[in-house]
Design a protein around this motif. Structure first.
Motif, short mmCIF file in Angstrom:
data_model
loop_
_atom_site.label_atom_id
_atom_site.label_comp_id
_atom_site.label_asym_id
_atom_site.label_seq_id
_atom_site.Cartn_x
_atom_site.Cartn_y
_atom_site.Cartn_z
N UNK A 117 3.09 9.10 -3.19
CA UNK A 117 1.89 8.48 -3.80
C UNK A 117 2.32 7.28 -4.65
N UNK A 118 3.37 7.49 -5.42
CA UNK A 118 3.87 6.43 -6.30
C UNK A 118 4.35 5.23 -5.48
N UNK A 122 0.41 0.63 -4.06
CA UNK A 122 -0.18 -0.68 -3.79
C UNK A 122 -1.34 -0.60 -2.79
N UNK A 123 -1.42 0.52 -2.04
CA UNK A 123 -2.52 0.69 -1.10
C UNK A 123 -3.73 1.40 -1.74
N UNK A 124 -3.67 1.62 -3.04
CA UNK A 124 -4.76 2.31 -3.75
C UNK A 124 -4.42 3.76 -3.97
N UNK A 125 -4.86 4.30 -5.11
CA UNK A 125 -4.48 5.67 -5.49
C UNK A 125 -5.00 6.70 -4.48
N UNK A 126 -6.29 6.54 -4.10
CA UNK A 126 -6.89 7.54 -3.21
C UNK A 126 -6.18 7.57 -1.85
N UNK A 127 -6.00 6.38 -1.29
CA UNK A 127 -5.35 6.28 0.01
C UNK A 127 -3.93 6.86 -0.03
N UNK A 128 -3.16 6.42 -1.04
CA UNK A 128 -1.76 6.86 -1.09
C UNK A 128 -1.65 8.35 -1.40
N UNK A 129 -2.60 8.88 -2.17
CA UNK A 129 -2.58 10.32 -2.48
C UNK A 129 -2.86 11.14 -1.22
N UNK B 388 8.30 6.55 2.84
CA UNK B 388 8.39 7.92 3.37
C UNK B 388 9.86 8.36 3.46
N UNK B 389 10.69 7.45 3.97
CA UNK B 389 12.09 7.81 4.22
C UNK B 389 12.81 8.22 2.94
N UNK B 390 12.63 7.42 1.88
CA UNK B 390 13.37 7.68 0.63
C UNK B 390 13.03 9.08 0.11
#
Lengths: 155, 495
Positions: A117-118, A122-129, B388-390
């Protein structure tokens, strides 16, 4: 911080590390009675190594201090330094939690989710979560099947 | 003849075949992924060898090493980004051919020449290591000490641009190798009152921290969400007989150069592929085609880096001297199984040695078959971003370290080592030198002390035989050559 400063700090750290190694070596070895007819006891070789590290680190330090080139005086740039520090802190928290509470797979799932997620924030919190959660669930499941069931590894 | 069939029967069992296939797949994936590379793959698979018979475990690591050499070319050809340093020269012609002509054809040239190079390296291993080991039986402790020094010097002098820093790296590896209880006297050395250090620094924790964790920090620095775009065109393209014939000469030259440089400790595939590329481009009938997608420019470096893998096993098996970081890790697998490489291993572990000889050829065949079947699938892995890889590789690293001894101390140690080596790498210290020195430390120290004990402290023991004098002369020549090259370089830059 410049490369020059960083190099100097590393040289000093290596000198201190070598001295610490030699002190610990001689302290622990002095508690044991040993005899070596050749004069080459268990501390001889490591002491030579420590001495050489000190000498070569001093050489590097002096060379570095004398080097006033543009490259050596440039400031060190570390892209994504915040991510590196965050990764380090999260891994420390993961290790503490695993060591004191157990539950490897739960901890691994949390670590993977938070890291992904971290990293993708950059793709937005919801998307990355959402992406992080889906990937973490499948990865943790795969790890459980592989290490927990197939290889029967106790984690 | 009976012995030969017996060796083959030992080799062709289900465990060995599955381990070779697993190693091949892992090596190809890790080799293809820019930033990860062969050494990390071998380091991560090292703990798995604990649970396996020695031959199966070692063949798995060798298959990883071989396949990683080819895997590096997949990203070099498709993306223009070498997956491993050994594939750097392949970019020059591989990527233009992929863009202008056919990515499938470029990959086929790479796979075929890699496989031929691998088999050539395997034959060199079989035919050179036995006479070399027989010759090395004449060596005593002083000669082994001097051989170890030569191995360290080769690595220290050749692996970095800053020779002082490379030498410090060698010394750090030797110091790390001396931690723990001294085998000759039972004295604790530099254990800092940690019982976990009495057996020495855990090899897996040391390796994974040094190579994998530090590299993961570097990958974060390089960018987390860089998306590479894969080429959608067909990746399965065959080669005509004429095309195969066209790469015969560069493949042979590359194989010869790769095997030759592989035998010399410290040079390895990274330098040999450039050397092979340079020689082939100068001797080609069409030198003007190089750099524009020339098949010869792919065949030479690719055959060279796979042949160097077989060559690097020669001094390792015959003398016990690892010439590269990956071989040093494979030496770790030997040590973990209580086997000491060197001339005596040919008689003490005959089945294992011959299993490695024929198994190495088998790893090349597996690389070819898996490469033919699965290269399109591996090429899709390339588009997985570092974000993803890291995270996933970090967790795999921690599992690998814990699996080796079930000790949390090792996890903390590896994390600390990872941070320290992240900084050392950025400051141009040589990590390969550290690991080679670490595995050589016990051999060097033991033989140094045994020599002096036998001679009652007389250093003349290191000049007492024709072999030791020859080795001392080699050390002096290497040192002299290095100093001369430095002076020449300084004069050129100042002049």
């Amino acid at each position: 911080m410049t490369w020059r400063t960083m190099n100097s700090i590393m040289s000093i750290a290596l000198i201190m590390g070598a001295i610490g190694y030699a002190l610990n070596l001689n302290h622990s070895a002095s508690q044991t009675i040993f005899f070596a007819s050749s004069g080459v006891g268990p501390t001889y070789f490591p002491n030579v190594l420590a001495a050489l590290v000190v000498i070569l680190s001093l050489v590097t330090l002096v060379k570095n201090l004398r080097d006033k080139s543009k490259e050596n005086c440039a400031v060190i740039l570390t892209p994504n330094a915040g991510y590196i520090l965050a990764t380090f802190a999260l891994v420390v928290a993961f290790l503490l939690s695993w060591q004191f509470f157990g539950f490897f797979y739960l901890n691994a799932f949390v670590l993977l989710t938070v890291l992904m997620t971290l990293y993708r924030i950059e793709f937005g919190l919801k998307n990355s979560l959402i992406v992080g959660l889906i990937t973490s669930v499948s990865t943790t499941g795969f790890l459980y099947v592989l290490f927990g069931q197939v290889l029967a590894l106790s984690l | 003849m009976d012995l030969f069939f017996n060796d083959l029967a030992n080799l062709f069992n289900l465990t060995n075949i599955l381990c070779i296939l697993l190693g091949t797949v892992v090596g190809m994936v890790f080799g293809a992924l820019p930033g990860l590379g062969t050494v990390i793959a071998v380091a991560l698979l090292l703990p798995v060898t604990f649970t396996l018979p020695p031959l199966a475990g070692i063949l798995m690591l060798l298959a990883t090493y071989q396949a990683g050499e080819y895997g590096g070319s997949i990203s070099a050809i498709l993306l223009g980004v070498p997956g491993t340093p050994q594939a750097a020269a392949t970019v020059i012609d591989g990527h233009p051919m992929a863009v202008n002509e056919s990515p499938g054809k470029a990959l086929s040239f790479s796979l075929l020449s890699s496989s031929i190079g691998g088999i050539f390296g395997g034959l060199v291993l079989i035919f050179i290591s036995i006479p070399l080991a027989k010759f090395a039986l004449n060596f005593g402790s002083p000669e082994y000490f001097l051989l170890g020094v030569i191995g360290l010097m080769a690595v220290g002098l050749l692996s970095g641009t800053d020779k002082v820093k490379s030498s410090i790296s060698v010394l750090l590896g030797l110091m790390a190798g001396t931690v723990g209880v001294d085998t000759l006297t039972g004295v604790n050395r530099a254990t800092f009152n940690q019982p976990e250090l009495m057996d020495g620094i855990n090899l897996v924790a040391f390796l994974v921290g040094m190579f994998a964790i530090s590299e993961l920090f570097l990958m974060i620095s390089k960018g987390l969400n860089t998306s590479y775009s894969g080429d959608g065109r067909s990746l399965k393209t065959g080669l005509s007989a004429k095309e195969v014939k066209g790469i015969a000469k560069p493949t042979l030259i590359g194989s010869l150069i790769g095997a030759g440089t592989g035998i010399l400790p410290g040079i390895g595939g990274g330098a040999s592929c450039w050397f092979a590329y340079a020689v082939v481009s100068k001797t080609s009938k069409t030198p003007e085609a190089f750099g524009k997608g020339c098949a010869e420019g792919i065949a030479a470096p690719e055959s060279s880096n796979n042949a160097s893998a077989g060559g690097a096993l020669v001094p390792f098996l015959a003398l016990g001297i690892p010439g590269s970081a990956a071989i040093a890790i494979i030496m770790g697998a030997f040590i973990m199984h209580g086997i000491q490489p060197g001339p005596n291993v040919f008689t003490a572990e005959r089945d294992l040695v011959y299993g490695i000889f024929y198994g190495f050829i088998l790893t090349t065949v597996a690389m070819y078959l898996v490469g033919r079947l699965l290269t399109p699938a591996f090429s899709r892995v390339l588009v997985v971003p570092n974000s993803f890889l890291v995270a996933i590789v970090f967790v795999l690293c921690l599992i690998g370290i814990y699996a080796s001894k079930s000790a949390f101390f090792d996890l903390w140690l590896a994390l600390g080592i990872g941070v320290v080596f992240y900084i050392l790498k950025r400051l141009n210290y040589s990590v390969s030198s550290v690991i080679i020195a670490y595995v050589l430390a016990p051999i060097i120290e033991e033989n140094f002390r045994r020599s002096l004990t036998l001679s009652n402290g007389d250093y003349g023991v290191f000049f007492s035989s024709i072999y030791s004098i020859a080795l001392v002369l080699m050390i002096v020549a290497a040192l002299g050559g290095s100093i001369f090259a430095d002076i020449k370089k300084r004069r050129t830059t100042t002049g």
